[in-house]
Enzyme design. Structure first.
Site, mmCIF file in Angstrom:
data_model
loop_
_atom_site.group_PDB
_atom_site.id
_atom_site.type_symbol
_atom_site.label_atom_id
_atom_site.label_comp_id
_atom_site.label_asym_id
_atom_site.label_seq_id
_atom_site.Cartn_x
_atom_site.Cartn_y
_atom_site.Cartn_z
ATOM 1 N N CYS A 94 41.519 49.369 55.407
ATOM 2 C CA CYS A 94 42.518 48.354 55.080
ATOM 3 C C CYS A 94 43.869 48.644 55.763
ATOM 4 O O CYS A 94 43.980 48.534 56.974
ATOM 5 C CB CYS A 94 42.647 48.239 53.564
ATOM 6 S SG CYS A 94 43.370 46.675 53.010
ATOM 7 N N HIS A 191 36.864 48.365 50.767
ATOM 8 C CA HIS A 191 37.068 49.325 49.695
ATOM 9 C C HIS A 191 35.742 49.431 48.934
ATOM 10 O O HIS A 191 34.731 48.917 49.367
ATOM 11 C CB HIS A 191 38.167 48.840 48.744
ATOM 12 C CG HIS A 191 39.507 48.677 49.385
ATOM 13 N ND1 HIS A 191 40.297 49.745 49.744
ATOM 14 C CD2 HIS A 191 40.218 47.558 49.719
ATOM 15 C CE1 HIS A 191 41.431 49.311 50.260
ATOM 16 N NE2 HIS A 191 41.413 47.991 50.267
#
Length: 240
Positions: A94, A191
């Site tokens: 991310c 994630h």
């Protein structure tokens, strides 16, 4: 397989550590130790020098402010760029993924990235939140991937990188591709933590670190990770 101790660095946990990204460190350590490999996990905070002797480097996600600080300190340090040039495996998630590119957007403006991967990131029209899945590049040999995304960015890939996957659910980079890779560097919006959901991706990193094809690693019992994967893929199928 001559590696006696596997040194795994988790970079800047004081700045970049959201949505269980520390789990990637735990997964790699577990899968190495299950094969009889000693592991030395190292958490390197943002006020410490990045070691040049690690075998795998991990970077997690974070908010805009910490992301900008992390990029500045990594640029000043220089060790992560040298690790990439030396072919060390790097997994970035991310915000950590975005800062590996030439530029990213945070705090209302563009910031310089590390230029490790040929990509740039900016703001998207809406926030991407939820499950993300995709079909990975065949040469990686890791099959479909599954994760959880929560980001407002869009990432644009250059010619010197390949997408990690073609999106089958979620947004990823731009609704068409997810993540990027070049050499032994992988960036992704997954994630989850991503390696808990994708054990073949974990073994790919371990194989790179040891200088062997992942297929040469001793097989592990992945019954539970596979159950998790099938549940997540099944949930996506049921939602369509």
């Amino acid at each position: 397989m001559a590696l006696s101790t596997l040194r795994i660095v988790w970079l800047y946990p004081d700045l970049l550590s959201t949505y269980g990204d520390r789990g990637n460190l735990l997964v790699l350590a577990h899968r190495a130790r299950a094969r009889g490999i000693d592991v030395e996990p190292m958490q390197v905070r943002s006020d410490q020098r990045v070691p040049t002797t690690a075998d795998i480097y991990l970077i997690g996600g974070g908010e805009d402010g910490p992301q900008a600080v992390a990029a500045d300190r990594l640029l000043q340090d220089g060790a992560l760029n040298r690790a990439a040039e030396a072919g060390k495996p790097i997994l970035a998630i991310c915000a950590g993924y975005q800062l590996l590119g030439s530029s990213f957007y945070a705090n209302g403006r563009a910031y310089e990235g590390l230029n490790i991967l040929d990509l740039r990131s900016d703001r998207g029209p809406s926030r991407a939140v939820g499950e993300v899945a995709g079909e990975t590049a065949p040469q990686l040999g890791i099959g479909p991937i599954t994760g959880f995304e929560n980001h407002g960015g869009r990432t644009h890939l250059g010619e010197a990188v390949q997408p990690l996957a073609r999106v089958t659910a979620g947004v990823g980079n731009d609704g068409a591709t997810e993540g990027a890779w070049a050499g032994h560097v992988i960036g992704t919006y997954m994630h989850g933590p991503g390696l808990a959901r994708n054990p073949k991706l974990a073994d790919l990193l371990l194989g790179w670190a040891m200088g062997v094809d992942p297929s040469q690693l001793r097989p592990l019992d992945d019954t539970w990770p596979e159950k998790l994967r099938q549940e997540r893929f099944g949930a996506l199928s049921g939602a369509q």
